[in-house]
Write a protein that holds these residues in place. Structure first.
Motif, PDB file in Angstrom:
ATOM      1  N   PHE A 133      29.007  38.916  66.336  1.00 46.79           N
ATOM      2  CA  PHE A 133      28.993  40.387  66.322  1.00 46.79           C
ATOM      3  C   PHE A 133      29.871  40.905  65.205  1.00 46.79           C
ATOM      4  CE2 PHE A 133      26.399  40.071  69.738  1.00 46.79           C
ATOM      5  CZ  PHE A 133      26.929  40.027  71.018  1.00 46.79           C
TER       6      PHE A 133
ATOM      7  N   LYS B 219      25.130  53.421  56.141  1.00 49.26           N
ATOM      8  CA  LYS B 219      25.447  52.210  55.380  1.00 49.26           C
ATOM      9  C   LYS B 219      24.520  51.073  55.795  1.00 49.26           C
ATOM     10  CE  LYS B 219      28.983  50.418  58.480  1.00 49.26           C
ATOM     11  NZ  LYS B 219      30.342  50.475  58.954  1.00 49.26           N
ATOM     12  N   LYS B 220      24.233  50.995  57.089  1.00 52.05           N
ATOM     13  CA  LYS B 220      23.338  49.938  57.574  1.00 52.05           C
ATOM     14  C   LYS B 220      21.914  50.176  57.100  1.00 52.05           C
ATOM     15  CE  LYS B 220      26.081  49.054  61.733  1.00 52.05           C
ATOM     16  NZ  LYS B 220      26.485  47.647  61.818  1.00 52.05           N
TER      17      LYS B 220
ATOM     18  N   TYR C  41      28.116  55.546  59.697  1.00 53.22           N
ATOM     19  CA  TYR C  41      27.961  54.243  60.346  1.00 53.22           C
ATOM     20  C   TYR C  41      26.521  53.745  60.219  1.00 53.22           C
ATOM     21  CZ  TYR C  41      27.872  50.654  63.992  1.00 53.22           C
ATOM     22  OH  TYR C  41      27.706  49.458  64.671  1.00 53.22           O
TER      23      TYR C  41
ATOM     24  N   ARG D 145      22.564  43.394  73.221  1.00 55.96           N
ATOM     25  CA  ARG D 145      23.455  42.712  72.281  1.00 55.96           C
ATOM     26  C   ARG D 145      23.117  41.229  72.177  1.00 55.96           C
ATOM     27  NH1 ARG D 145      29.999  43.579  72.443  1.00 55.96           N
ATOM     28  NH2 ARG D 145      30.208  44.169  70.254  1.00 55.96           N
TER      29      ARG D 145
ATOM     30  N   LEU E  98      21.008  39.108  69.190  1.00 54.92           N
ATOM     31  CA  LEU E  98      21.655  37.918  68.634  1.00 54.92           C
ATOM     32  C   LEU E  98      20.723  36.713  68.777  1.00 54.92           C
ATOM     33  CD1 LEU E  98      24.093  36.471  67.413  1.00 54.92           C
ATOM     34  CD2 LEU E  98      24.985  36.160  69.727  1.00 54.92           C
TER      35      LEU E  98
ATOM     36  N   TYR F 178      25.339  52.566  68.407  1.00 54.30           N
ATOM     37  CA  TYR F 178      25.544  51.123  68.387  1.00 54.30           C
ATOM     38  C   TYR F 178      24.249  50.371  68.679  1.00 54.30           C
ATOM     39  CZ  TYR F 178      30.395  52.341  67.880  1.00 54.30           C
ATOM     40  OH  TYR F 178      31.569  52.877  67.395  1.00 54.30           O
TER      41      TYR F 178
ATOM     42  N   PHE G  50      23.031  47.626  77.560  1.00 56.20           N
ATOM     43  CA  PHE G  50      23.580  47.338  76.241  1.00 56.20           C
ATOM     44  C   PHE G  50      23.971  45.867  76.128  1.00 56.20           C
ATOM     45  CE2 PHE G  50      25.079  48.300  72.157  1.00 56.20           C
ATOM     46  CZ  PHE G  50      26.290  47.645  71.948  1.00 56.20           C
TER      47      PHE G  50
ATOM     48  N   ASP H 213      34.408  49.398  70.119  1.00 51.57           N
ATOM     49  CA  ASP H 213      33.630  50.464  70.755  1.00 51.57           C
ATOM     50  C   ASP H 213      32.384  49.882  71.430  1.00 51.57           C
ATOM     51  OD1 ASP H 213      34.205  53.184  68.342  1.00 51.57           O
ATOM     52  OD2 ASP H 213      35.472  52.233  69.879  1.00 51.57           O
ATOM     53  N   SER H 214      31.750  48.941  70.766  1.00 47.15           N
ATOM     54  CA  SER H 214      30.571  48.307  71.356  1.00 47.15           C
ATOM     55  C   SER H 214      30.946  47.561  72.627  1.00 47.15           C
ATOM     56  CB  SER H 214      29.939  47.318  70.371  1.00 47.15           C
ATOM     57  OG  SER H 214      29.464  47.982  69.233  1.00 47.15           O
ATOM     58  N   ASP H 215      32.105  46.901  72.577  1.00 47.38           N
ATOM     59  CA  ASP H 215      32.567  46.198  73.774  1.00 47.38           C
ATOM     60  C   ASP H 215      32.687  47.168  74.939  1.00 47.38           C
ATOM     61  OD1 ASP H 215      34.861  43.815  72.144  1.00 47.38           O
ATOM     62  OD2 ASP H 215      32.679  43.842  72.387  1.00 47.38           O
TER      63      ASP H 215
ATOM     64  N   GLN I 180      33.069  40.677  80.952  1.00 50.04           N
ATOM     65  CA  GLN I 180      32.220  41.687  81.560  1.00 50.04           C
ATOM     66  C   GLN I 180      30.844  41.125  81.936  1.00 50.04           C
ATOM     67  OE1 GLN I 180      32.746  44.285  78.378  1.00 50.04           O
ATOM     68  NE2 GLN I 180      34.092  45.682  79.450  1.00 50.04           N
TER      69      GLN I 180
ATOM     70  N   GLU J 176      28.885  43.070  61.748  1.00 52.50           N
ATOM     71  CA  GLU J 176      29.450  44.370  61.371  1.00 52.50           C
ATOM     72  C   GLU J 176      29.997  44.326  59.950  1.00 52.50           C
ATOM     73  OE1 GLU J 176      29.606  47.460  62.530  1.00 52.50           O
ATOM     74  OE2 GLU J 176      28.389  46.863  64.254  1.00 52.50           O
TER      75      GLU J 176
ATOM     76  N   LYS K 196      36.821  48.344  64.710  1.00 49.43           N
ATOM     77  CA  LYS K 196      36.663  49.452  65.657  1.00 49.43           C
ATOM     78  C   LYS K 196      35.246  49.485  66.210  1.00 49.43           C
ATOM     79  CE  LYS K 196      37.660  54.309  66.392  1.00 49.43           C
ATOM     80  NZ  LYS K 196      36.356  54.685  66.965  1.00 49.43           N
ATOM     81  N   ALA K 197      34.277  49.232  65.357  1.00 50.78           N
ATOM     82  CA  ALA K 197      32.879  49.250  65.794  1.00 50.78           C
ATOM     83  C   ALA K 197      32.636  48.203  66.880  1.00 50.78           C
ATOM     84  CB  ALA K 197      31.953  49.010  64.614  1.00 50.78           C
ATOM     85  N   ILE K 198      33.247  47.044  66.728  1.00 45.50           N
ATOM     86  CA  ILE K 198      33.093  45.988  67.741  1.00 45.50           C
ATOM     87  C   ILE K 198      33.762  46.418  69.041  1.00 45.50           C
ATOM     88  CG2 ILE K 198      33.566  43.582  68.325  1.00 45.50           C
ATOM     89  CD1 ILE K 198      31.647  43.812  66.080  1.00 45.50           C
TER      90      ILE K 198
END
Lengths: 730, 162
Positions: free
Chosen positions: B120, A155-156, A152, A83, A87, A117, A79, B145-147, A1, B124, B141-143
């Motif tokens: 990534f 926890k973080k 979600y 990301r 990183l 996210y 996004f 979904d982020s993708d 992508q 997670e 799943k979180a990855i």
């Protein structure tokens, strides 16, 4: 992508480089292109370029020029950009660079983003690398998110809070309210991170610890549910439900149960249950058992539970998996002091681990073995440990030798056994023995009076073939010097006495002197030994005189000095020689572990704290008596420029253990002399060791002694410096 | 006063090939770049020289290295001396499982060409050296979904940056 083909193309291209130089060239080209792209402020390609940069960074190339670009990516709406930006920030930035603070605002915004996210990225970055300043600025946001119902994020946020507390401990209090119903969560992620957070808080604050003790029943319940619950595919690991959570709960229970009877009791049953019901066929079960054992040993558990724990460790020792054996040994090492008897039961298995191929396991097995030696098992254990010393890697030899000496000293069943053990170590690992072992051993040998003949014979035989191991040679030389007369007269009772002549003995000592393998210290031992034999041997005194005179011109300054002094002993002080070189007395050590403390008592009139027992009758008394009965002739210590200083020595009439040294200083010039200073110099050595320092004995250096100091020191001196030769010199 | 402080976090995670090439580095403590490079060189050398008969644990400075080889990749975790080594092996294994689930039969090439994804996924699973999620399904799943959130090429080109 992200136009992956272009990115992959770069990686593929770089991987085709056949040499480091080729790769460097490609990278440099690419970096140049990236730099100009950055300068052009191109939003479209920034992400891709930073990604490329991160790849090159991993290969080891500098990428700091991309730091600001990461910040721009983080600030972007896209996004994809965020990301890679986050990183990049985590890889290229850290709190030591001021530029990282520029992230703070972006992170703050993203913590409040509408997309979880994005919030997650911000929380993760803050929780991994947030500096103290950032943590202070953003703690409030984290606290808010700690209370969200979104598991979600919750926890973080919990782990982020942990990081904040680690960076800025004062902020811990503000997270307290949010912890209120953390454990009510069903979500395992939240539960796990909550337990981590609670653990962190309890470890840091006794108040928090006391506050959270009330959670013990709830934690026990959660753990119980995990164990009893049926198969849960989401959290299952080889039939065990969420081992990560189980272990963290066990750890928190450990902290809460420590030093608290009630809490310990409340968790007793669940610990027993986990200990007995956990599947041991795979690593995961053993990981839980391991944590359980650690908890049981650390809290106030009943003895039955403790025995259960040690037995688990005992079973671990028999496991084929070396990792399991490794942790067993580590744990047993921790508990061997407190649960000594229980660990003793597993002694033979532990000893078997000495033969393991893994170095870490061997080391632990060795340490544990030494901890388990006692009066009952010393013979068997020493046998194993001596065998180990023979065959182990060099890195172990010094520690092993020291350990054996210590254990032998504590538990030797007989003097003969003790000497034999020392001999074995010296001959097996002679060059690895620590320097401080030599005086220890000498003292040991001296005190084993009935073994003198045996010892000197064995030592003589040991160095006959090979005199390269310095500690062995030093001990042997010293013994031969002391007990050479027993050697040549064949007085050994313990074994067949050997036939050896005085010349043969001198041969070996001279070989040591000449050998270029001999260290300077060793040569000193040999020379002094030769000198001592001048009063023990009858036929070879002239030979000895010759050797001593030769070394009077040695290029080794130490050796030369000794030889010169020994020469003086033959010539000017021959009447003192027999007594001076007499057998060393038995010496008591003030403590059993290592050398005693040097106490500076300069000026005090009381002798130091060291326990110096009165010299036992016999040898030592005779020696002490000599010095003061025949009297030391007075000495003119200084005579220059009109200043003359005389020393005279006298036994005190009222107290025979006191020697009075009087200094008479006279001024023969017409003018007054001012600033005349007395200084007393006393050799600074541990008392018992000083007795064996032949150097000291043969030549106590030059000192001016004031009357007072001498009186104060006399007992100490006698205990510590048996003989001294006062040189007339300034 | 304060109790004895015990942190049990992971200090860093390294992935490297049998030839010693670094494939991933995650640091949970602050160190200068030069220092990191030195540490990596040292540790790679230590681990590559271990033989089959040794345990998975190495005492290193005041830490412990827990390592395991999966196919052509070494996974190495540095933990505190007092931490549970056996559990750390499970942590390493879990990470491998997550990679495997995401990439489908993961191999070293996947990690090389999609290294950002490897990071990534790790992020997670672990934050600040502590495990954040114990469910395999949730982490992956979180990855995924982020993708899905990542823009397509077209979207990317057309969307304003700031």
């Amino acid at each position: 992508q992200m136009a992956p083909s272009v990115f992959c193309l770069l990686i593929r291209t770089i991987r085709t480089a056949r040499t480091q130089a080729e790769e460097r060239e490609m990278i440099q080209k690419e970096c140049a292109a990236i730099r100009s792209s950055f300068r052009e402020e191109d939003n479209t390609y920034r992400c891709r370029n930073v990604a490329k940069l991160l790849y090159m960074h991993m290969l080891g190339y500098p990428a700091h020029f991309g730091q600001l670009e990461c910040l721009k990516l983080i600030a972007s709406q896209k996004f994809t950009d965020k990301r890679i930006g986050y990183l990049g920030a985590m890889l290229l930035l850290d709190e030591r660079q001021d530029v990282h603070l520029l992230m703070t605002n972006c992170i703050k915004n993203d913590l409040n983003h509408s997309t979880q996210y994005v919030q997650g990225l911000a929380l993760c970055t803050l929780g991994c690398m947030g500096s103290s300043e950032m943590c202070r600025d953003l703690a409030g946001e984290v606290e808010k998110l700690l209370k969200t119902s979104n598991s979600y994020l919750r926890k973080k946020a919990a782990l982020c809070a942990v990081h904040v507390i680690r960076k800025v401990p004062e902020l811990m209090e503000m997270f307290l309210p949010a912890t209120k119903n953390l454990l009510n969560e069903k979500n395992h992620g939240v539960l796990h991170t909550s337990v981590v957070l609670l653990t962190e808080m309890c470890e840091r604050s006794p108040d928090m610890l006391a506050h959270f003790r009330k959670l013990v029943p709830q934690l026990v319940r959660i753990l119980k549910n995990l164990i009893m619950s049926g198969y849960s595919p989401e959290h299952d690991v080889s039939g065990i439900s969420d081992p990560f959570l189980q272990v963290r709960i066990l750890r928190l229970l450990r902290i809460l149960g420590r030093n608290d009877d009630d809490s310990s009791e409340a968790m007793n049953d669940i610990l027993a249950q986990v200990a007995t019901n956990t599947e041991t066929s795979k690593n995961v079960g053993n990981a839980i058992l391991y944590e359980t054992v650690l908890t049981i040993m650390d809290i106030k558990s009943e003895s039955g539970l403790r025995v259960l724990a040690i037995n688990i460790l005992g079973r671990f020792l028999l496991n084929n998996d070396k990792n399991i054996r490794y942790v067993a040994l580590t744990s047993l090492l921790k508990t061997v002091q407190t649960d000594h008897n229980a660990v003793q039961r597993h002694r033979s298995t532990i000893v078997d681990c000495l033969k393991d191929l893994d170095v870490s396991i061997k080391r632990r097995a060795m340490e544990l073995s030494f901890a388990l030696v006692n009066g009952n098992n010393v013979r068997g254990m020493m046998k194993e440990l001596l065998y180990f010393l023979d065959s182990c890697e060099p890195e172990f030899k010094a520690d092993c030798a020291s350990g054996i000496f210590l254990a032998a000293e504590k538990y030797a069943p007989s003097k003969r056994w003790h000497i034999d053990t020392i001999m074995r170590v010296l001959t097996t690992a002679g060059s690895y023995v620590r320097d401080d072992a030599v005086p220890n051993l000498i003292q040991l040998i001296t005190n084993s009076v009935e073994m003198h003949a045996y010892t000197v014979q064995r030592l003589y035989k040991a160095i006959l073939g090979d005199y390269s191991q310095q500690p062995l040679v030093q001990v042997a030389s010293w013994c031969i010097g002391e007990y050479g007369d027993l050697l040549v007269s064949g007085q050994c009772e313990e074994e067949e006495p050997i036939q050896v002549t005085e010349d043969e003995v001198l041969d070996i000592l001279e070989s040591v002197l000449i050998s270029n393998m001999s260290a300077s210290v060793t040569r000193g031992y040999a020379l002094t030994a030769i000198m001592k034999l001048s009063t023990r041997f009858t036929c070879t005194v002239n030979r000895i005189k010759k050797v001593v005179s030769i070394y009077g011109s040695s290029i080794d300054v130490e050796l030369q000095q000794r030889a010169v002094e020994y020469n003086a002993l033959f010539k000017k002080y021959d009447h003192m020689r027999p007594a001076l070189l007499e057998r060393m007395p038995v010496m008591e050590k003030a403590t059993t572990n290592g050398p005693t403390e040097i106490v500076q008592t300069n000026g005090e009139t009381e002798p130091a704290v060291l326990e110096t027992k009165p010299p036992p009758s016999g040898l030592s008394c005779r020696s002490a008596a000599f010095l003061f009965s025949t009297g030391i002739p007075s000495i003119t210590a200084y005579n220059k420029n009109g200043l003359k200083i005389d020393f005279t020595f006298e036994r005190s009439n009222t107290n025979p253990s006191v020697t009075v040294i009087t200094i008479q200083a006279s001024n023969s010039t017409e003018l007054d002399m001012t600033d005349f200073v007395f200084q007393a110099a006393v050799p600074k050595v541990e008392p018992w060791r000083a007795a064996y320092s032949d150097r000291l004995r043969a030549s106590c250096k030059y000192f001016l002694i004031s009357e007072l100091v001498m009186a104060a020191y006399s007992d100490r001196l006698r205990a510590s410096c048996k003989y001294f030769l006062i040189s007339a010199f300034m | 006063g304060c109790l004895r402080q015990q942190t049990w976090k992971i200090h860093f995670i390294l992935l490297f090939s049998r030839q010693g090439k670094l494939r991933l580095q995650k640091w949970y403590t602050t160190l200068p770049d030069k220092e990191k490079k030195k540490i990596i060189r040292e540790i790679v050398q230590i681990i590559l020289s271990r033989n089959q008969k040794t345990s998975s644990f190495v005492d290193w400075k005041d830490l412990k290295l827990v390592y395991k080889r999966y196919a052509s990749l070494y996974f190495c975790c540095a933990i505190e001396d007092q931490d549970n080594e056996l559990l750390t092996l499970e942590v390493v294994h879990r990470y491998v499982e997550l990679l495997d689930r995401y990439f489908g039969n993961v191999c070293e090439l996947d990690i090389i060409f999609n290294f950002e994804k490897a990071y990534f996924i790790l992020d997670e699973f672990i934050i600040g050296g502590e495990v954040q999620e114990t469910s395999k399904r949730s982490a992956v799943k979180a990855i995924e979904d982020s993708d899905m959130l990542q823009e397509t090429v077209e979207e990317y080109m057309n969307k304003p940056a700031f």
